[in-house]
Design a protein around this motif. Structure first.
Motif, PDB file in Angstrom:
ATOM      1  N   UNK A  67       1.377  -1.440  -0.462  1.00  0.00           N
ATOM      2  CA  UNK A  67       0.145   0.136  -0.190  1.00  0.00           C
ATOM      3  C   UNK A  67       0.633   0.833  -0.203  1.00  0.00           C
ATOM      4  N   UNK A  68       1.345   2.601  -0.867  1.00  0.00           N
ATOM      5  CA  UNK A  68       1.795   2.975  -1.294  1.00  0.00           C
ATOM      6  C   UNK A  68       1.593   4.250  -1.512  1.00  0.00           C
ATOM      7  N   UNK A  69       1.625   5.859  -1.191  1.00  0.00           N
ATOM      8  CA  UNK A  69       1.962   6.625  -2.151  1.00  0.00           C
ATOM      9  C   UNK A  69       2.183   6.854  -2.745  1.00  0.00           C
ATOM     10  N   UNK A  70       1.239   7.341  -3.877  1.00  0.00           N
ATOM     11  CA  UNK A  70       1.751   8.150  -5.273  1.00  0.00           C
ATOM     12  C   UNK A  70       1.418   9.029  -6.323  1.00  0.00           C
ATOM     13  N   UNK A  71       2.474   9.460  -7.209  1.00  0.00           N
ATOM     14  CA  UNK A  71       1.667  10.819  -7.153  1.00  0.00           C
ATOM     15  C   UNK A  71       1.543  10.575  -8.404  1.00  0.00           C
TER      16      UNK A  71
END
Length: 210
Positions: A67-71
């Protein structure tokens, strides 16, 4: 006559248009709901024989590392193209945007696509699509790659949850027509999250899928 599924248009799972940041469904809840969909003869893609014996899909253990933060970067000059499918169907898409993120120390990118058919449908006009392949394909996951669903985000920072990666319907039943992930969405890592392969698949990524 072959029964084609417009995978993006028909919303193969009832939760496919949930926002990527929607807390209503946790990863565990997503898996439970997916199993309910597959166990229901009205919504399941399984052939009759498999449906009779169905108990659960095979999932990786839920892992917060996926579960990652993405731009998110929207593509302003969008060009239409035909996305190949497992049949002769030729749906039209645009590359709507890009997601840049770091997973296990590696800088990665995924393209996000929009169906031109759905973009004029009020029910699905915000729906985007992420087909991808990775180093697990043909081993622990379906050889033809997997999908993530997405919605047009309201801000540039979004959450990408690979625990919600799922197989196309053609992984379960040969009557369906499913988009083949473009080569630019081939991740050079193992995504050991989401749905595993169903039974045995001999298909290799980026090839036609049974």
């Amino acid at each position: 006559m072959e029964r084609l599924i417009f995978l993006i248009g028909m919303c193969c799972f009832s939760l496919c248009v949930y926002a990527q940041e929607d807390s209503l469904f946790t990863s565990q809840g997503y898996q439970e709901h997916l199993n309910e969909e597959f166990a229901n003869k009205d919504t399941s893609p399984l052939i009759d024989e498999d449906l009779e014996n169905f108990k659960s899909l095979d999932f990786f253990e839920i892992d917060s590392a996926y579960i990652v933060k993405a731009t998110f970067h929207k593509i302003e000059s969008q060009v239409t193209f035909v996305m190949p499918t497992t049949t002769e169907r030729k749906p039209i898409y645009v590359k709507y945007g890009e997601l840049n993120f770091i997973l296990k120390g590696k800088e990665l990118k995924l393209n996000v696509y929009q169906s031109q058919r759905l973009s004029v449908d009020p029910q699905y006009k915000d729906y985007l699509f992420i087909p991808f392949t990775d180093l697990t394909n043909g081993e622990t996951t379906y050889g033809g790659g997997r999908y993530l669903d997405f919605k047009i985000p309201q801000k540039s920072e979004v959450i990408l949850d690979f625990n919600r990666a799922y197989n196309p319907y053609c992984a379960y039943n040969g009557v369906y027509s499913c988009p083949i992930p473009p080569e630019e969405n081939d991740l050079p890592v193992k995504i050991e999250a989401g749905v595993k392969k169903y039974k045995k698949h001999s298909v290799k990524k980026n090839n036609s899928v049974k």
